[in-house]
Design an enzyme around this catalytic site. Structure first.
Site, PDB file in Angstrom:
ATOM      1  N   CYS A 162       1.006   4.005  10.378  1.00  0.00           N
ATOM      2  CA  CYS A 162       1.812   4.836   9.988  1.00  0.00           C
ATOM      3  C   CYS A 162       2.228   5.842  10.834  1.00  0.00           C
ATOM      4  CB  CYS A 162       0.817   5.579   9.135  1.00  0.00           C
ATOM      5  SG  CYS A 162       1.394   7.031   8.198  1.00  0.00           S
ATOM      6  N   ASN A 182      -6.728  -1.000   1.769  1.00  0.00           N
ATOM      7  CA  ASN A 182      -5.723  -0.263   3.522  1.00  0.00           C
ATOM      8  C   ASN A 182      -6.597   0.619   4.222  1.00  0.00           C
ATOM      9  OD1 ASN A 182      -3.618   0.935   4.569  1.00  0.00           O
ATOM     10  ND2 ASN A 182      -2.753  -0.713   4.382  1.00  0.00           N
ATOM     11  N   SER A 234       0.715  -1.074  -0.101  1.00  0.00           N
ATOM     12  CA  SER A 234      -0.131   0.366  -0.110  1.00  0.00           C
ATOM     13  C   SER A 234       0.835   1.129   0.206  1.00  0.00           C
ATOM     14  CB  SER A 234      -1.310   0.207   1.042  1.00  0.00           C
ATOM     15  OG  SER A 234      -1.872   1.096   0.992  1.00  0.00           O
ATOM     16  N   GLY A 282      11.604  -3.015   2.148  1.00  0.00           N
ATOM     17  CA  GLY A 282      13.120  -3.816   1.380  1.00  0.00           C
ATOM     18  C   GLY A 282      13.396  -4.268   0.022  1.00  0.00           C
TER      19      GLY A 282
END
Length: 332
Positions: free
Chosen positions: A134, A103, A25, A247
């Site tokens: 977040c 999401n 997302s 990553g």
């Protein structure tokens, strides 16, 4: 002899995926933007950008800044809100030929429950990913840093809908396994590990932060070792399926997360510099399994064997029994 077919299908409790490659997302828009690059029906799933009950304008610019092997972002959940998502994007997304996981984020537990009830009207959705982590909005990580609050959010969503529920957790806590256990006990089907690590960038000449929101979330290859460690720890502490994110930029990264304990992965920042990557990884993963004569991708999950820790004497440099024996041998 190599097997001709390797099974890439995975199951995360109530969520079944054709393969373990998803897109994260916030890095894939609402998928329309990526149509020229990605064969959507080849992916395990698509997770569009976070939606909130009401439209959000997001944080002040600049919103992104490149770092060494990474990206800092402070978007602030800029989106048009739940009803615009339903009216303008959902039908298109549900026609992509892959699982679509919405999401969602809210300021209150009631916000999460309300959105879950609304989206439950679309049973073709693959599931809900709860953004309780977040770092770029006021209160954005509150639910994800308190085990009790995280548990309450998951329970409210489970009570409000029949869709599979994934909790996206923050690494910005002392113990991620503790939060993972809380959402597992509340009924989450899986956890996404991890959201971004909080960081900042500074313009020293101006004596000011570069990001308009001062702080941002660090993603990209720089955080992969940290994300890998969290996945490994949670996999050993909590019996819940894990979707790894952090990553991932090549098939070796995917395989490392799988053996560390993840059942699936999300491609995030890499979508910005190689929008074809997610589709390519499906083929590459299939080829690796064939080359290694592995019949089923799930045979890899959680197979990592940790090294036995050295004795405290060895760590501190104190001679051990074997050291003493060697010393005696050398003196003779």
């Amino acid at each position: 002899m190599l097997r001709d077919v390797s099974n890439l299908a995975v199951r995360l409790n109530r969520l079944a995926l054709a393969n373990p490659i998803l897109v994260a997302s916030g890095t894939f828009g609402y998928a329309r933007e990526m149509g020229a690059f990605v064969p959507f029906d080849r992916l395990g799933g698509v997770i569009p950008k976070t939606i909130t009950p009401q439209p959000r304008v997001g944080n002040s610019p600049p919103r992104t800044v490149e770092t060494s092997s990474g990206l800092l972002n402070s978007i602030g959940l800029d989106n048009d809100g739940l009803e615009t998502f339903v009216a303008k994007h959902l039908e298109y997304l549900l026609g992509l030929g892959t699982k679509v996981i919405a999401n969602i984020a809210g300021k209150t537990i009631d916000d999460f429950a309300m959105m879950a009830r609304r989206l439950n009207e679309f049973p073709a959705l693959g599931g809900l990913e709860l953004n309780i982590s977040c770092p770029n909005v006021s209160g954005g990580v509150d639910f994800g840093t308190d085990p009790e609050l995280a548990s309450q959010v998951v329970k409210a969503v489970r009570d409000a809908c029949d869709l599979p529920v994934i909790a996206k957790l923050t690494p910005n806590v002392t113990s991620v396994p503790r939060i993972a256990e809380a959402v597992h006990s509340a009924g989450a089907d899986a956890v996404s590990l991890v959201n971004t690590f909080q960081g900042m960038a500074v313009d020293w000449r101006r004596r000011r932060p570069i990001l308009g929101g001062n702080f941002g979330g660090l993603s990209g290859p720089a955080i992969k070792p940290l994300a890998l460690r969290v996945v490994c720890q949670v996999a050993r502490a909590v019996d819940i399926p894990i979707i790894a994110v952090g990553g991932i930029s090549n098939v070796t990264d995917v395989l490392e997360f799988l053996v560390a304990g993840a059942s699936a992965v999300q491609i995030g920042t890499a979508n910005f510099y190689n929008p074809k990557l997610a589709g390519e990884l499906v083929d590459q993963l299939h080829q690796v399994l064939r080359d290694e004569n592995i019949a089923d991708v799930t045979d890899l999950v959680g197979t990592l064997q940790l090294n036995e820790p050295q004795s405290s004497k060895a760590i501190l440099g104190t001679p051990t029994a074997s050291d003493d024996a060697e010393s005696e041998h050398n003196s003779n």
